[in-house]
Design an enzyme around this catalytic site. Sequence first.
Site, PDB file in Angstrom:
ATOM      1  N   GLY A 361       0.785  -1.220   0.000  1.00  0.00           N
ATOM      2  CA  GLY A 361       0.000   0.000   0.000  1.00  0.00           C
ATOM      3  C   GLY A 361       0.843   1.311   0.000  1.00  0.00           C
ATOM      4  O   GLY A 361       0.859   2.105   0.760  1.00  0.00           O
ATOM      5  N   THR A 362       1.949   2.100  -0.638  1.00  0.00           N
ATOM      6  CA  THR A 362       3.068   3.038  -0.627  1.00  0.00           C
ATOM      7  C   THR A 362       2.764   4.272  -1.473  1.00  0.00           C
ATOM      8  O   THR A 362       2.126   4.178  -2.499  1.00  0.00           O
ATOM      9  CB  THR A 362       4.314   2.336  -1.202  1.00  0.00           C
ATOM     10  OG1 THR A 362       4.567   1.198  -0.406  1.00  0.00           O
ATOM     11  CG2 THR A 362       5.520   3.237  -1.199  1.00  0.00           C
ATOM     12  N   VAL A 363       3.318   5.429  -1.047  1.00  0.00           N
ATOM     13  CA  VAL A 363       3.235   6.643  -1.862  1.00  0.00           C
ATOM     14  C   VAL A 363       4.646   7.124  -2.154  1.00  0.00           C
ATOM     15  O   VAL A 363       5.542   7.024  -1.322  1.00  0.00           O
ATOM     16  CB  VAL A 363       2.428   7.765  -1.173  1.00  0.00           C
ATOM     17  CG1 VAL A 363       0.956   7.401  -1.108  1.00  0.00           C
ATOM     18  CG2 VAL A 363       2.972   8.104   0.208  1.00  0.00           C
TER      19      VAL A 363
END
Length: 540
Positions: A361, A362-363
């Site tokens: 789940g 990363t930005v």
Amino acid sequence: MFQAKGCEVMLENLTDYPYSSARRVVMGQRGAVATSQPQAAIAGMEMLLAGGNAVDAAVAMAIALTVVEPTSNGIGSDAFALVWDGQLHGLNASGKSPQTLSPEHFAGMPQIPSLGWLTVTVPGAVSAWRKLSERWGKLPFEQLFAPAIRYAEEGFPVSPETARAWKRAADIYLPLTAPEFQPFKEVFFPSGRAPAAGEIWRSQVHAKTLKAIAQTGGESFYRGELAEAIASFAANTGGIVSKSDLAAHQADWVQPISTNYRGVTVWEIPPNTQGIATLIALNILEGYDLSQYPRESASSYHRQIEAMKLAFADIHRYVADSNFMDMPVEHLLDKAYAGQRRSLIGKNAIALAEPGLPKGGTVYLAAADSELMVSFIQSNYSGFGSGILIPGTGIALQNRASGFTLEAGHPNQVAAAKRPFHTIIPGFLTQDNQPLGPFGVMGAPMQPQGHLQVVANLVDYGMNPQAALDAPRWRFIAGNTVLLEQAISRNIALALAECGHNVQISAESGMFGKGQIILRRGGVLVAASEPRADGLALAW
């Protein structure tokens, strides 16, 4: 080794867009930002227009992303950064496991769970914001929080890809009935469902918490009221994260690691991250003249996949918290060793790659101005993370301890006060000791694979940054299984299958990562944003 077409090609070929994303590079002279959410990109540009620099912009974007893309990151995330200010600096803001954690906590479990308190390590994102701002920021720390607080208080329309991720998460988190999961559901699923695309979502508890962090310079999170709230909720619901664990946390400056790939130096954060996998794979790939094969050919895909497969075998055996590794990084990056590994690649897919034995789940977001360039990544790990949110705060805790292994004697075996193996990796490119710029591709094990493919697109195939992101991707899974994006031709898929690859076609674009790039071309900043996400690149 074979030389690239030249880095100047990828920054002159600005009118060539061979893929159909319908996006174009964005260019400016004073500053540029790029990330996976338009609201966050605007937050970064607000800082630049207010007289801030690229670090101010990057931190503001990171803070805003905790609100506008909670499906991938949050206030309780970890983070890493690479910053160019005339030389490259690395920041490791990943947290350690609780000081009382031991393998006995997992007795009888086949693997580390993905949800709950046992998956939580000390969150490091807040410490990254503070460290970066203290060292380079021009604007007051509190000012960097203003856009995020505004989004949390006033609300924002949920973007399409985030809405899809939120809906998928409902199946994971809504069935949870234990007491520690209820505050999480109350904040993110207040009506018992995920918000739809375009629906306004707001969170007053996020705004309240961000104000406390801003006003105390992050101290409240590690040594003040927020730390007390985290420790108290843990103690009351079966967790072991303590006030002393939080107080002991610090983000560390680290020396970035690199390899030279056909005249372009590719930089990554050193272990405990998986960035070294990209460098190992590039070292293997360098022995082939990749540009002799069309970009859209089975010959090119096969060599890239096999190089990545061998790199993964090594990192899964050797990479861990650097204080626990028994294999030096320089041995894994030795080019003679890469030659030995390359000799294992033939016409047919390797059925199961084994680690070698090296001798001795990363930005994601990027920001740049005329002096500074920032590559920054922040993540919960798996979607929303552990499913634990501290009541009244909006702090959703990551599940990074899931990156440990239970294998006895492994350098990444779960233990107390230890950083787990991390998937998130910011990237950076230089040439002749001068910066080209930051790049990154988020997406768990897809990240080093995305880095490899983007670098090959830029260096071997001379693509501009947007085309390099648009290009269809593959993703190695395990054994000889590889996912191909739907845009890859049937002929390539069939040819790979004939080579022994177990080919699967995926319609889910999220499986192939989401990236951003900013490169400098003389005095011009050239920015691009991933077509697989809701993101935006801005420049002025």
